[in-house]
Design a protein around this motif. Structure first.
Motif, PDB file in Angstrom:
ATOM      1  N   LEU A 132       0.801  -1.221   0.000  1.00  0.00           N
ATOM      2  CA  LEU A 132       0.000   0.000   0.000  1.00  0.00           C
ATOM      3  C   LEU A 132       0.834   1.271   0.000  1.00  0.00           C
ATOM      4  N   GLY A 133       2.121   1.161   0.264  1.00  0.00           N
ATOM      5  CA  GLY A 133       2.970   2.347   0.314  1.00  0.00           C
ATOM      6  C   GLY A 133       3.175   2.887   1.711  1.00  0.00           C
ATOM      7  N   THR A 134       2.817   2.104   2.727  1.00  0.00           N
ATOM      8  CA  THR A 134       3.016   2.566   4.103  1.00  0.00           C
ATOM      9  C   THR A 134       4.494   2.765   4.421  1.00  0.00           C
ATOM     10  N   ASN A 135       5.361   2.025   3.728  1.00  0.00           N
ATOM     11  CA  ASN A 135       6.803   2.214   3.941  1.00  0.00           C
ATOM     12  C   ASN A 135       7.244   3.602   3.500  1.00  0.00           C
ATOM     13  N   LEU A 136       6.684   4.100   2.395  1.00  0.00           N
ATOM     14  CA  LEU A 136       7.025   5.439   1.929  1.00  0.00           C
ATOM     15  C   LEU A 136       6.448   6.509   2.850  1.00  0.00           C
ATOM     16  N   ILE A 137       5.266   6.255   3.382  1.00  0.00           N
ATOM     17  CA  ILE A 137       4.670   7.195   4.326  1.00  0.00           C
ATOM     18  C   ILE A 137       5.529   7.295   5.583  1.00  0.00           C
ATOM     19  N   SER A 138       5.918   6.142   6.115  1.00  0.00           N
ATOM     20  CA  SER A 138       6.753   6.131   7.324  1.00  0.00           C
ATOM     21  C   SER A 138       8.082   6.826   7.075  1.00  0.00           C
ATOM     22  N   SER A 140       8.740   9.115   4.908  1.00  0.00           N
ATOM     23  CA  SER A 140       8.528  10.549   4.692  1.00  0.00           C
ATOM     24  C   SER A 140       8.495  11.329   5.993  1.00  0.00           C
ATOM     25  N   PHE A 141       7.932  10.723   7.040  1.00  0.00           N
ATOM     26  CA  PHE A 141       7.762  11.442   8.297  1.00  0.00           C
ATOM     27  C   PHE A 141       8.733  10.997   9.390  1.00  0.00           C
ATOM     28  N   ALA A 142       9.660  10.137   9.013  1.00  0.00           N
ATOM     29  CA  ALA A 142      10.687   9.715   9.966  1.00  0.00           C
ATOM     30  C   ALA A 142      12.056  10.250   9.577  1.00  0.00           C
ATOM     31  N   GLY A 143      12.094  11.067   8.531  1.00  0.00           N
ATOM     32  CA  GLY A 143      13.367  11.625   8.093  1.00  0.00           C
ATOM     33  C   GLY A 143      14.258  10.646   7.366  1.00  0.00           C
ATOM     34  N   GLU A 144      13.679   9.558   6.880  1.00  0.00           N
ATOM     35  CA  GLU A 144      14.463   8.560   6.151  1.00  0.00           C
ATOM     36  C   GLU A 144      14.562   8.957   4.676  1.00  0.00           C
ATOM     37  N   THR A 145      15.311   8.161   3.911  1.00  0.00           N
ATOM     38  CA  THR A 145      15.582   8.504   2.512  1.00  0.00           C
ATOM     39  C   THR A 145      14.323   8.412   1.647  1.00  0.00           C
ATOM     40  N   ILE A 146      14.042   9.489   0.968  1.00  0.00           N
ATOM     41  CA  ILE A 146      12.989   9.517  -0.050  1.00  0.00           C
ATOM     42  C   ILE A 146      13.642   9.961  -1.351  1.00  0.00           C
ATOM     43  N   TYR A 147      13.561   9.120  -2.362  1.00  0.00           N
ATOM     44  CA  TYR A 147      14.156   9.440  -3.656  1.00  0.00           C
ATOM     45  C   TYR A 147      13.223  10.345  -4.465  1.00  0.00           C
ATOM     46  N   THR A 172      -4.614   4.606   0.392  1.00  0.00           N
ATOM     47  CA  THR A 172      -3.308   4.630   1.050  1.00  0.00           C
ATOM     48  C   THR A 172      -2.165   4.863   0.064  1.00  0.00           C
ATOM     49  N   PRO A 173      -2.168   4.260  -1.119  1.00  0.00           N
ATOM     50  CA  PRO A 173      -1.141   4.631  -2.097  1.00  0.00           C
ATOM     51  C   PRO A 173      -1.155   6.110  -2.453  1.00  0.00           C
ATOM     52  N   LEU A 174      -2.340   6.708  -2.519  1.00  0.00           N
ATOM     53  CA  LEU A 174      -2.400   8.147  -2.778  1.00  0.00           C
ATOM     54  C   LEU A 174      -1.743   8.937  -1.652  1.00  0.00           C
ATOM     55  N   PHE A 175      -1.962   8.503  -0.417  1.00  0.00           N
ATOM     56  CA  PHE A 175      -1.285   9.133   0.714  1.00  0.00           C
ATOM     57  C   PHE A 175       0.235   9.040   0.551  1.00  0.00           C
ATOM     58  N   SER A 176       0.717   7.869   0.146  1.00  0.00           N
ATOM     59  CA  SER A 176       2.163   7.664   0.022  1.00  0.00           C
ATOM     60  C   SER A 176       2.741   8.471  -1.128  1.00  0.00           C
ATOM     61  N   ILE A 177       2.002   8.552  -2.228  1.00  0.00           N
ATOM     62  CA  ILE A 177       2.452   9.361  -3.374  1.00  0.00           C
ATOM     63  C   ILE A 177       2.547  10.826  -2.974  1.00  0.00           C
ATOM     64  N   GLY A 178       1.515  11.323  -2.319  1.00  0.00           N
ATOM     65  CA  GLY A 178       1.502  12.718  -1.902  1.00  0.00           C
ATOM     66  C   GLY A 178       2.572  13.043  -0.886  1.00  0.00           C
ATOM     67  N   ALA A 179       2.762  12.153   0.095  1.00  0.00           N
ATOM     68  CA  ALA A 179       3.760  12.405   1.136  1.00  0.00           C
ATOM     69  C   ALA A 179       5.166  12.423   0.555  1.00  0.00           C
ATOM     70  N   SER A 180       5.487  11.444  -0.291  1.00  0.00           N
ATOM     71  CA  SER A 180       6.842  11.385  -0.857  1.00  0.00           C
ATOM     72  C   SER A 180       7.094  12.530  -1.829  1.00  0.00           C
ATOM     73  N   LEU A 181       6.078  12.906  -2.612  1.00  0.00           N
ATOM     74  CA  LEU A 181       6.220  14.064  -3.494  1.00  0.00           C
ATOM     75  C   LEU A 181       6.411  15.332  -2.668  1.00  0.00           C
ATOM     76  N   GLY A 182       5.676  15.462  -1.579  1.00  0.00           N
ATOM     77  CA  GLY A 182       5.802  16.623  -0.727  1.00  0.00           C
ATOM     78  C   GLY A 182       7.183  16.775  -0.121  1.00  0.00           C
ATOM     79  N   VAL A 183       7.762  15.667   0.313  1.00  0.00           N
ATOM     80  CA  VAL A 183       9.115  15.708   0.883  1.00  0.00           C
ATOM     81  C   VAL A 183      10.116  16.196  -0.162  1.00  0.00           C
ATOM     82  N   VAL A 184       9.998  15.712  -1.371  1.00  0.00           N
ATOM     83  CA  VAL A 184      10.896  16.124  -2.456  1.00  0.00           C
ATOM     84  C   VAL A 184      10.740  17.615  -2.742  1.00  0.00           C
ATOM     85  N   LEU A 185       9.498  18.074  -2.863  1.00  0.00           N
ATOM     86  CA  LEU A 185       9.252  19.487  -3.165  1.00  0.00           C
ATOM     87  C   LEU A 185       9.669  20.388  -2.007  1.00  0.00           C
TER      88      LEU A 185
END
Length: 260
Positions: A132-138, A140-147, A172-185
Motif C-alpha cells: 500500500l505504500g506505508t513504507n514510503l509514508i513512514s 517521509s515522516f521519519a526523516g528517512e531517505t525519499i528518492y 493509502t497509495p495516494l497518501f504515500s504518493i503525496g507524502a513522498s512528493l511533498g518531501v521532495v518538493l
C-alpha cells in the motif's frame, strides 16, 4: 462508507465528509450527516478499542505564509499536488479502458500481466513499491531517505496494478504518493519537508478523489492544526487543478467546473 473509512483510518470527520462528497461531486446530502457521524465515530472508537493503531504525526514546525516567496511556493505545491492527483485519476481510467479492450477476459488479463508486474516490483529497489505504500509514508515522516522518483514510480505501479484488474488499494497509495512528493518538493523549495509531506498526503488524495472538505479534515486529524491555513489553501488549489476527474468512474458530477 463513513464507517469503513472512519474505522480504518480513525479520522471520523474526514470519513463523514468523504462519504458525502465522493458519491456526487459538488453536492452534499445533508440528510446523511447525522447517521454518517454516528457510524464513523462508532467505527473509529471500535477499531481503537480493538487496538488498531491510528497513523498520526505530531508536526511541531509551522509554515507561515507571509511574503511573496512563500505564496509562490504554496501555489507551486497546490499545482504539483493537483497535477499528481489528476495524473493518477486520468491514467487509471484510460489504462483500465485500454487493458480491458486488449484483453477482455479479466482472469487472463490479470494472469498474463501480473507476471511482468511482479518481476518489476521486486527487481526495482527490492520491493520498495509493493504493498500500500506505508513504507514510503513512514519514511517521509521519519526523516528517512525519499528518492526524487519514489512518488512517480509508486503512482505508475499502482495505476498498472489496478488497471489490469486487481481491486482496492487506492487511498493509502495516494497518501504515500503525496507524502513522498511533498518531501521532495519541500527540499527543493526550502520548506520543512515534513510539512510539505503532510500537505501532499492530504492534497493528492483530495485531487485524485475529486473531494475538498475530506482532505482538509484528514490533514487536520492526522497532522494537527499548526499549519491549517497552508493546508486549506493547497487543498483548494489541488482540487481546482484536478478538473473534475476522479479515480472512481462511477462518481456522478453535480457541478461541471471545467468540462466543455
Amino acid at each position: 462508507m463513513a464507517a469503513g473509512f472512519g474505522g480504518l483510518f480513525q479520522t471520523p470527520l474526514a470519513a463523514v465528509f468523504f462519504a458525502m462528497e465522493v458519491i456526487v461531486a459538488g453536492y452534499l446530502e445533508y440528510d446523511a450527516l447525522l447517521p454518517a457521524l454516528i457510524a464513523a465515530y462508532t467505527a473509529s472508537f471500535t477499531s481503537h478499542f480493538l487496538e488498531l493503531e491510528k497513523f498520526a504525526v505530531d508536526i511541531q514546525d509551522t509554515w507561515t505564509v507571509t511574503n511573496l516567496r512563500s505564496m509562490i511556493s504554496l501555489i507551486a505545491l497546490g499545482l504539483a499536488f493537483g497535477l499528481a492527483g489528476r495524473c493518477f485519476s486520468v491514467l487509471l481510467q484510460k489504462a483500465k479502458k485500454l487493458f480491458g479492450e486488449k484483453i477482455s477476459n479479466p482472469l487472463i488479463r490479470i494472469g498474463v500481466m501480473a507476471i511482468p508486474l511482479a518481476a518489476l516490483l521486486f527487481v526495482i529497489h527490492g520491493g520498495r513499491y509493493t504493498g500500500l505504500g506505508t513504507n514510503l509514508i513512514s519514511a517521509s515522516f521519519a526523516g528517512e531517505t525519499i528518492y526524487g522518483y519514489d512518488w512517480i514510480l509508486k503512482l505508475l505501479f499502482t495505476v498498472f496494478t489496478l488497471a489490469i484488474g486487481f481491486q482496492g488499494g487506492e487511498v493509502t497509495p495516494l497518501f504515500s504518493i503525496g507524502a513522498s512528493l511533498g518531501v521532495v518538493l519541500g527540499s527543493i523549495l526550502g520548506i520543512p519537508p515534513m510539512i510539505c509531506g503532510a500537505l501532499g498526503y492530504a492534497a493528492v488524495f483530495g485531487s485524485a478523489t475529486n473531494t475538498l472538505i475530506a482532505p482538509i479534515l484528514i490533514g487536520l486529524e492526522v497532522f494537527g492544526t499548526r499549519n491549517t491555513l497552508p493546508l486549506i489553501l493547497v487543498c483548494i488549489l489541488a482540487y481546482l487543478i484536478n478538473g473534475n476527474h476522479s479515480i472512481y468512474g462511477a462518481q456522478q458530477k453535480a457541478l461541471c467546473r471545467f468540462e466543455k
